[in-house]
Scaffold this motif. Sequence first.
Motif, PDB file in Angstrom:
ATOM      1  N   UNK A   1       0.606  -1.402  -0.083  1.00 17.06           N
ATOM      2  CA  UNK A   1       0.114   0.122   0.150  1.00 17.06           C
ATOM      3  C   UNK A   1       0.981   1.170  -0.045  1.00 17.06           C
ATOM      4  N   UNK A   2       0.345   2.303  -0.313  1.00 19.00           N
ATOM      5  CA  UNK A   2       1.165   3.428  -0.654  1.00 19.00           C
ATOM      6  C   UNK A   2       0.310   4.691  -0.214  1.00 19.00           C
ATOM      7  N   UNK A   3       1.097   5.723   0.395  1.00 20.61           N
ATOM      8  CA  UNK A   3       0.625   7.138   0.571  1.00 20.61           C
ATOM      9  C   UNK A   3       0.330   7.837  -0.696  1.00 20.61           C
TER      10      UNK A   3
ATOM     11  N   UNK B   1       5.831   7.807   0.659  1.00 22.93           N
ATOM     12  CA  UNK B   1       5.253   7.699   1.895  1.00 22.93           C
ATOM     13  C   UNK B   1       5.686   8.756   2.541  1.00 22.93           C
ATOM     14  N   UNK B   2       5.138   9.356   3.595  1.00 22.20           N
ATOM     15  CA  UNK B   2       5.527  10.509   4.527  1.00 22.20           C
ATOM     16  C   UNK B   2       6.713  10.140   5.445  1.00 22.20           C
ATOM     17  N   UNK B   3       6.780   8.800   5.653  1.00 21.15           N
ATOM     18  CA  UNK B   3       7.838   8.321   6.491  1.00 21.15           C
ATOM     19  C   UNK B   3       8.895   7.835   5.969  1.00 21.15           C
ATOM     20  N   UNK B   4       9.965   8.206   6.322  1.00 20.17           N
ATOM     21  CA  UNK B   4      11.330   7.881   5.936  1.00 20.17           C
ATOM     22  C   UNK B   4      11.618   6.398   6.071  1.00 20.17           C
TER      23      UNK B   4
ATOM     24  N   UNK C   1      -0.641  12.519  -5.447  1.00 19.31           N
ATOM     25  CA  UNK C   1      -0.241  12.684  -4.022  1.00 19.31           C
ATOM     26  C   UNK C   1       1.476  12.196  -3.758  1.00 19.31           C
ATOM     27  N   UNK C   2       2.078  13.232  -3.266  1.00 17.07           N
ATOM     28  CA  UNK C   2       3.789  12.957  -3.168  1.00 17.07           C
ATOM     29  C   UNK C   2       3.990  13.081  -1.775  1.00 17.07           C
ATOM     30  N   UNK C   3       4.548  12.084  -1.076  1.00 22.27           N
ATOM     31  CA  UNK C   3       4.954  12.077   0.289  1.00 22.27           C
ATOM     32  C   UNK C   3       6.475  12.344   0.378  1.00 22.27           C
ATOM     33  N   UNK C   4       6.807  12.481   1.633  1.00 23.47           N
ATOM     34  CA  UNK C   4       8.189  12.783   1.838  1.00 23.47           C
ATOM     35  C   UNK C   4       9.236  11.950   1.097  1.00 23.47           C
ATOM     36  N   UNK C   5       8.977  10.814   1.056  1.00 24.95           N
ATOM     37  CA  UNK C   5      10.027  10.029   0.591  1.00 24.95           C
ATOM     38  C   UNK C   5       9.465   8.971  -0.472  1.00 24.95           C
TER      39      UNK C   5
END
Length: 268
Positions: free
Chosen positions: A174-176, A186-189, A216-220
């Motif tokens: 699954x992805x953010x 994902x937002x979590x490194x 949508x673009x997460x941090x990592x």
Amino acid sequence: MLAAQRRSMILGALSRDGTVRVTDLVELLGVSDMTVRRDLVSLHREGLLEKVHGGAMAVAEPSSSEPGFAAKSVRRQLEKEAIAAAAAQLVHEGMAIAVSAGTTTHALTRHLARVPNLTVVTNSVWVADELHRTGESTTSVLLTGGLRTPSDALVGPVAVSSLRSLHVDAFFMGVHGMDVRAGFSTPNLLESETNRAMIERSRRLIVCADSTKWGVVGLSSIASLSQAAVLITDSGLSAQASGALSDHVDELVMVDPADVHDEGDADA
């Protein structure tokens, strides 16, 4: 129409347009003004939209924002169930698979519980618990250790280390967010690092993501779109988005949430 269906359609309209009006939702859903307003209040309380005069606005999340499992579990329920049912068709008796943390992959777990002689590697507390309670007696579950994130994923060096000697047939992730340039993110490194380790240990990457994750673009970044052997999403995806994804992933599967028979709240 069931409440879960209405609220899923409201969130779908928000993801497309950014705002919705009560009058438009009454026409779209075929229910009363009061029913729509109750749905908006419920979704506002869950933090899924911002209620404004005459309608609602989408809640903008920064790239480092990471909602908890409970908050994410009420979003796009019908879409997630349809995606999970399609993903389950790719799992067969005797396989060894990896399953990431997430609410869509948790929905998949309910289908996996009926597959005999299955070995499941996961960094999800929820997935492991579901299989422990409802899985076949022949199911083996390997839960990684690691630090626990707000979305109940176990991540970090301990989780990565536990994966290094393993080999699985497929990794259901699954992805953010998903984007042409950022790929799957994902937002979590630390979760990104852990998911990359799972990809390395699997023969095929199968991504399970509803249509609201597009753009949508997460941090990592976890992986590029081209690394996915299969991407399973729902029919809410725009033609432009489906075209872009088809150009990158090996196989794009789009499911119709209308095919899901929900047994939830049926107030109208």
